[in-house]
Design a protein around this motif. Structure first.
Motif, PDB file in Angstrom:
ATOM      1  N   PRO A 142      26.207  -7.997  -6.223  1.00 26.72           N
ATOM      2  CA  PRO A 142      25.070  -8.741  -5.660  1.00 26.72           C
ATOM      3  C   PRO A 142      24.978 -10.193  -6.096  1.00 26.72           C
ATOM      4  CG  PRO A 142      24.347  -7.003  -7.172  1.00 26.72           C
ATOM      5  CD  PRO A 142      25.791  -6.779  -6.923  1.00 26.72           C
ATOM      6  N   ALA A 143      25.401 -10.513  -7.303  1.00 24.92           N
ATOM      7  CA  ALA A 143      25.320 -11.912  -7.748  1.00 24.92           C
ATOM      8  C   ALA A 143      26.231 -12.801  -6.894  1.00 24.92           C
ATOM      9  CB  ALA A 143      25.699 -12.024  -9.218  1.00 24.92           C
ATOM     10  N   GLN A 144      27.458 -12.346  -6.664  1.00 27.57           N
ATOM     11  CA  GLN A 144      28.379 -13.105  -5.818  1.00 27.57           C
ATOM     12  C   GLN A 144      27.884 -13.133  -4.378  1.00 27.57           C
ATOM     13  OE1 GLN A 144      32.454 -11.772  -6.004  1.00 27.57           O
ATOM     14  NE2 GLN A 144      33.157 -13.244  -4.476  1.00 27.57           N
ATOM     15  N   ALA A 145      27.305 -12.025  -3.938  1.00 26.64           N
ATOM     16  CA  ALA A 145      26.773 -11.965  -2.576  1.00 26.64           C
ATOM     17  C   ALA A 145      25.676 -13.006  -2.373  1.00 26.64           C
ATOM     18  CB  ALA A 145      26.229 -10.568  -2.289  1.00 26.64           C
ATOM     19  N   ALA A 146      24.776 -13.130  -3.342  1.00 23.50           N
ATOM     20  CA  ALA A 146      23.687 -14.096  -3.227  1.00 23.50           C
ATOM     21  C   ALA A 146      24.227 -15.521  -3.107  1.00 23.50           C
ATOM     22  CB  ALA A 146      22.746 -13.981  -4.426  1.00 23.50           C
ATOM     23  N   ALA A 147      25.240 -15.851  -3.904  1.00 21.19           N
ATOM     24  CA  ALA A 147      25.820 -17.191  -3.856  1.00 21.19           C
ATOM     25  C   ALA A 147      26.441 -17.458  -2.478  1.00 21.19           C
ATOM     26  CB  ALA A 147      26.874 -17.345  -4.947  1.00 21.19           C
ATOM     27  N   LEU A 148      27.155 -16.488  -1.938  1.00 19.03           N
ATOM     28  CA  LEU A 148      27.772 -16.645  -0.621  1.00 19.03           C
ATOM     29  C   LEU A 148      26.719 -16.802   0.472  1.00 19.03           C
ATOM     30  CD1 LEU A 148      30.645 -14.020  -0.907  1.00 19.03           C
ATOM     31  CD2 LEU A 148      30.968 -16.443  -0.357  1.00 19.03           C
TER      32      LEU A 148
ATOM     33  N   THR B   8      19.050 -16.587   3.852  1.00 13.91           N
ATOM     34  CA  THR B   8      18.194 -16.844   2.697  1.00 13.91           C
ATOM     35  C   THR B   8      17.416 -15.586   2.307  1.00 13.91           C
ATOM     36  OG1 THR B   8      17.968 -19.154   3.382  1.00 13.91           O
ATOM     37  CG2 THR B   8      16.371 -18.336   1.790  1.00 13.91           C
ATOM     38  N   ILE B   9      16.927 -14.862   3.296  1.00 13.04           N
ATOM     39  CA  ILE B   9      16.229 -13.599   3.031  1.00 13.04           C
ATOM     40  C   ILE B   9      17.163 -12.614   2.332  1.00 13.04           C
ATOM     41  CG2 ILE B   9      15.220 -11.556   4.120  1.00 13.04           C
ATOM     42  CD1 ILE B   9      14.114 -13.424   6.296  1.00 13.04           C
ATOM     43  N   ASN B  10      18.379 -12.465   2.861  1.00 13.98           N
ATOM     44  CA  ASN B  10      19.325 -11.514   2.281  1.00 13.98           C
ATOM     45  C   ASN B  10      19.763 -11.932   0.880  1.00 13.98           C
ATOM     46  OD1 ASN B  10      19.298  -9.736   4.454  1.00 13.98           O
ATOM     47  ND2 ASN B  10      20.904 -10.843   5.544  1.00 13.98           N
ATOM     48  N   ALA B  11      19.867 -13.244   0.646  1.00  9.78           N
ATOM     49  CA  ALA B  11      20.173 -13.723  -0.709  1.00  9.78           C
ATOM     50  C   ALA B  11      19.043 -13.355  -1.665  1.00  9.78           C
ATOM     51  CB  ALA B  11      20.394 -15.234  -0.703  1.00  9.78           C
ATOM     52  N   GLY B  12      17.794 -13.538  -1.205  1.00  2.59           N
ATOM     53  CA  GLY B  12      16.650 -13.162  -2.036  1.00  2.59           C
ATOM     54  C   GLY B  12      16.647 -11.685  -2.358  1.00  2.59           C
ATOM     55  N   ALA B  13      17.020 -10.844  -1.388  1.00  3.86           N
ATOM     56  CA  ALA B  13      17.072  -9.402  -1.632  1.00  3.86           C
ATOM     57  C   ALA B  13      18.116  -9.065  -2.680  1.00  3.86           C
ATOM     58  CB  ALA B  13      17.372  -8.666  -0.325  1.00  3.86           C
ATOM     59  N   ALA B  14      19.272  -9.732  -2.624  1.00  2.00           N
ATOM     60  CA  ALA B  14      20.310  -9.496  -3.631  1.00  2.00           C
ATOM     61  C   ALA B  14      19.830  -9.925  -5.017  1.00  2.00           C
ATOM     62  CB  ALA B  14      21.582 -10.244  -3.248  1.00  2.00           C
ATOM     63  N   LEU B  15      19.165 -11.073  -5.091  1.00  2.50           N
ATOM     64  CA  LEU B  15      18.644 -11.555  -6.376  1.00  2.50           C
ATOM     65  C   LEU B  15      17.536 -10.650  -6.897  1.00  2.50           C
ATOM     66  CD1 LEU B  15      18.598 -15.335  -5.456  1.00  2.50           C
ATOM     67  CD2 LEU B  15      20.072 -14.265  -7.178  1.00  2.50           C
ATOM     68  N   GLN B  16      16.705 -10.144  -6.006  1.00  4.71           N
ATOM     69  CA  GLN B  16      15.654  -9.217  -6.415  1.00  4.71           C
ATOM     70  C   GLN B  16      16.264  -7.957  -7.026  1.00  4.71           C
ATOM     71  OE1 GLN B  16      12.632  -8.398  -3.451  1.00  4.71           O
ATOM     72  NE2 GLN B  16      12.357  -6.320  -4.234  1.00  4.71           N
ATOM     73  N   GLY B  17      17.360  -7.483  -6.442  1.00  2.58           N
ATOM     74  CA  GLY B  17      18.037  -6.310  -6.984  1.00  2.58           C
ATOM     75  C   GLY B  17      18.593  -6.536  -8.370  1.00  2.58           C
TER      76      GLY B  17
END
Length: 571
Positions: free
Chosen positions: A193-199, A220-229
Motif C-alpha cells: 500500500p505505501a508504494q501504491a499510494a505514491a503511484l 487521490t481518493i484511492n491514495a488516501g484509502a491506501a494511506l488510511q490502511g
C-alpha cells in the motif's frame, strides 16, 4: 484537435479566443470556441457548455457540430444525464460525412467508454477502448492509440490487478503515465500500500496536467484509502480533503458520492460514528441517480462497517450483502475479498458464526488466488473478533492460551510484514486485555506500554482536530494550488493540534489511558515504573487541567477531548 492538452496549450487557446472575439468573422470564432470547450470539458464543464452554445449560434460546420456533440456527451455522462449522453453520442456519429474529421469516430469510441462507465456497462466500456485503440492504430495516431490502450489497462486493473503490475510506472505522455501509474497503484494496493499510494498520487498529478479531473480525484481518493490502511491518518485526511473539495466543485453526482463515501469511511476509522453515518447517507443520496455498480457498492459497504462499529451488527448485514452482490457483478475481486471480511464480522455480530466463517473462508481463497497479502491482516482481525464472541473450536496451529488471543497476535505479526504498516493502539490494547485475562501481567503491561507509545498515531487523536473533520465537509471551498497549478494533498502543520494534545503532558496522557482501564494507582505505578506518590501527583495535575473531581470524571472529560483514543473498558 488534440485529445488532451496541458495548461500551456489551454492558455494559448484562451489568448486565441480573446484575439478572434475582436471583429473576427463567425467562421474564425467557431473553431476556437469549440476547441476550448473540448479541452474544458472536465476542467470547467459549465463554461464548456456555455462555449458550445456560443459556437452553435455561429452555424458551425457538420464536423464542428460533431465535436460539440462529443463535448456535451462526456459532460452529460459525468453529470449522470445518461439518456442525454447517449443522444449526444448518437448525434456525433451521424453528423460527420466523407472527408470530415478523421479522428471523430475514434474519439466517439472514447466518449462511448465514458458513457458506458457512467452506466456501469463494463463490457461495453472495455470494448469501446479496445476498438478505439484499433481505430487509432489504423490511422495511424500513436498518441491516441496509447491513451486508449492505457484506459483499457487502468479499467481492467479493477478486476485483473495482477496483470497491471507488469506495466511500467512511467510514460513520456502525461495522460498515458497517469493511467498506467494508476493501474499499477491499484494492483499494488492490496500488496504494497505505501508504494501504491505514491503511484496513485503521481497519477493524480499527471492527470491534472492534462485536464483529466475525474481521474485525478479518483486517484487521490484511492491514495488516501491506501494511506488510511497504513494508519497514516494525516496524509489520508489531506487526500480526502482535497478530493472532496474538488469533487464538490465539479457538481458530478458519482464523483461527489465517491468522495463522500471515502470521507464517511475515514470518519468511521476516526471513531466519529454519527458523523460517518450522516456522511454515508448523504453519499448514497448523491449516488441515487447512478446505476448499480462499484460506487454504490463502496457506499453500502462503508455504511455497513459504520453500523457494525455502532453496535448495530444486525442492520449491517443487509447493506454488506448488497455491496458483495454488486462487487460480484462487477468482478471486483479485491473489494469482494475485503467486504467478505466485513460481512463475516457483521454475521458474527448477528449471531451467525457458521456463516461468518464461510465468508472468511471465501475471502481467504480470493486472497490466496490473487496475492492480496495486505488483506490477511483483516482476516486475522475478524477471526479474533469471531472467536471472542462465539465458542468455536480453536485453530490447529494455536499458539496462545485461546483462539481470540492467537488471532490478535497473528494480526500484529501479519501487519508487520507490510511495508509502512503501523500497529494501531487498539490492537495493542486488545493484546494487553487478552494477556491480562490469562494472568500474564508482564505481557499485558508490555502491550499496554506499546499502546501508549503509538498513541500519537492513533486515529482518534486526529479526530477532534477541526481541520480533520469540519474542513473536509465545507461546501464550496477552493483547493489550494502549488507553483505548477496542481492541487497536492498535504497534511496540516502542527499549529492546529487537538486541544487535548496541548492541554496534557505525554506522561499525563499515559496515566489517563491506564486510568480509563480501571488500573489502580499501584498498577499504574508498576506499569510506568514510577512511585505511588508520583502517580498521585500526576493525578492531581490531571484533575486540575481537566476540571474534574474524580477518576471517572477525568476519564469522561479526557474522552470528550480526544485523549482516550480507543475503547479502554468501563470507566
Amino acid at each position: 484537435m488534440d485529445l488532451y492538452v496541458a495548461k500551456s496549450g489551454l492558455a494559448a487557446l484562451e489568448i486565441a479566443l480573446a484575439d478572434v472575439l475582436v471583429e473576427a468573422p463567425a467562421d474564425a470564432r467557431a473553431p476556437v470556441l469549440i476547441e476550448l470547450a473540448w479541452h474544458l470539458r472536465q476542467r470547467n464543464s459549465a463554461r464548456a457548455l456555455s462555449l458550445t452554445s456560443e459556437a452553435e449560434a455561429l452555424q458551425p460546420s457538420t464536423t464542428q457540430r460533431a465535436r460539440i456533440a462529443l463535448t456535451r456527451c462526456e459532460i452529460a455522462a459525468l453529470s449522470c444525464h445518461l439518456d442525454a449522453a447517449e443522444a449526444q453520442l448518437a448525434e456525433a456519429r451521424t453528423l460527420p460525412g466523407p472527408g470530415t474529421d478523421p479522428l471523430a469516430e475514434g474519439d466517439a469510441l472514447l466518449a462511448e467508454a465514458v458513457v458506458a462507465k457512467a452506466r456501469g456497462q463494463r463490457e461495453r466500456e472495455l470494448e469501446a477502448y479496445d476498438r478505439g485503440a484499433a481505430f487509432f492504430a489504423a490511422l495511424p495516431d500513436p498518441r491516441r492509440q496509447a491513451v486508449a490502450q492505457a484506459w483499457a489497462t487502468y479499467e481492467r486493473a479493477f478486476t485483473e490487478p495482477e496483470t497491471s503490475v507488469r506495466h511500467p510506472a512511467a510514460e513520456a505522455d502525461p495522460a498515458v503515465d497517469a493511467l498506467r501509474s494508476a493501474a499499477r497503484g491499484l494492483a499494488l494496493s492490496r500488496r504494497e500500500p505505501a508504494q501504491a499510494a505514491a503511484l496513485l498520487l503521481h497519477a493524480s498529478e499527471q492527470a491534472q496536467r492534462v485536464g483529466l479531473v475525474r481521474h485525478a480525484v479518483i486517484c487521490t481518493i484511492n491514495a488516501g484509502a491506501a494511506l488510511q490502511g497504513l494508519s497514516d491518518f494525516d496524509r489520508a485526511a489531506a487526500c480526502f480533503d482535497v478530493a472532496a473539495t474538488v469533487a464538490r466543485q465539479t457538481g458530478w453526482p458519482a464523483l461527489i458520492g465517491s468522495s463522500e463515501t471515502r470521507l464517511g469511511a475515514f470518519l468511521k476509522e476516526l471513531g466519529r460514528l454519527d458523523d460517518s453515518h450522516a456522511v454515508l447517507v448523504d453519499a448514497l443520496a448523491w449516488l441515487a441517480v447512478t446505476p448499480v455498480g462499484i460506487n454504490k457498492a463502496n457506499a453500502c459497504s462503508a455504511l455497513a462497517h459504520t453500523l457494525l462499529s455502532m453496535g448495530r451488527g444486525i442492520e449491517a448485514v443487509g447493506p454488506m450483502a448488497e455491496a458483495i452482490a454488486m462487487y460480484r457483478e462487477a468482478q471486483s475481486t479485491d473489494n469482494l475479498a475485503l467486504n467478505l471480511i466485513g460481512h463475516a464480522r457483521a454475521l458474527s455480530a448477528a449471531g451467525r458464526a457458521a456463516a461468518a466463517l464461510a465468508a472468511i473462508e471465501e475471502a481467504q481463497a480470493l486472497i490466496t488466488r490473487h496475492g492480496f497479502s495486505a488483506l490477511v491482516v483483516g482476516v486475522c482481525e475478524a477471526l479474533a473478533e469471531i472467536h471472542q464472541r462465539h465458542a468455536l473450536p480453536p485453530p490447529p496451529d494455536l499458539t496462545a492460551p485461546n483462539a481470540a488471543l492467537h488471532y490478535a497476535a497473528a494480526t500484529l505479526s501479519e501487519g508487520l510484514k507490510i511495508a509502512g504498516w503501523k500497529p494501531p493502539a487498539s490492537l495493542y490494547v486488545q493484546l494487553a486485555d487478552g494477556w491480562a485475562a490469562t494472568g500474564d501481567m508482564a505481557r499485558a503491561y508490555d502491550y499496554a506500554r506499546k499502546a501508549l507509545d503509538v498513541k500519537d498515531q492513533d486515529a482518534a487523536l486526529k479526530l477532534l482536530h477541526p481541520l480533520a473533520v469540519l474542513r473536509l465537509r465545507q461546501q464550496g471551498s477552493a483547493p489550494s494550488f502549488d507553483a505548477e497549478g496542481l492541487w497536492r494533498p498535504a497534511p496540516e502543520s502542527g499549529e492546529a493540534q487537538p486541544l487535548s494534545a496541548k492541554l496534557l503532558s505525554p506522561k499525563e496522557r499515559e496515566i489517563l489511558q491506564l486510568l480509563a482501564r480501571n488500573y489502580s494507582n499501584k498498577e499504574i505505578a508498576t506499569a510506568l515504573e514510577v512511585g505511588d506518590e508520583t502517580v498521585k501527583w500526576h493525578l492531581k495535575k490531571i484533575y486540575t487541567k481537566l476540571d474534574a473531581g474524580s477518576r471517572k470524571h477525568a476519564v469522561t472529560r479526557a474522552r470528550s477531548l480526544g485523549v482516550i483514543s480507543f475503547n479502554s473498558g468501563p470507566s
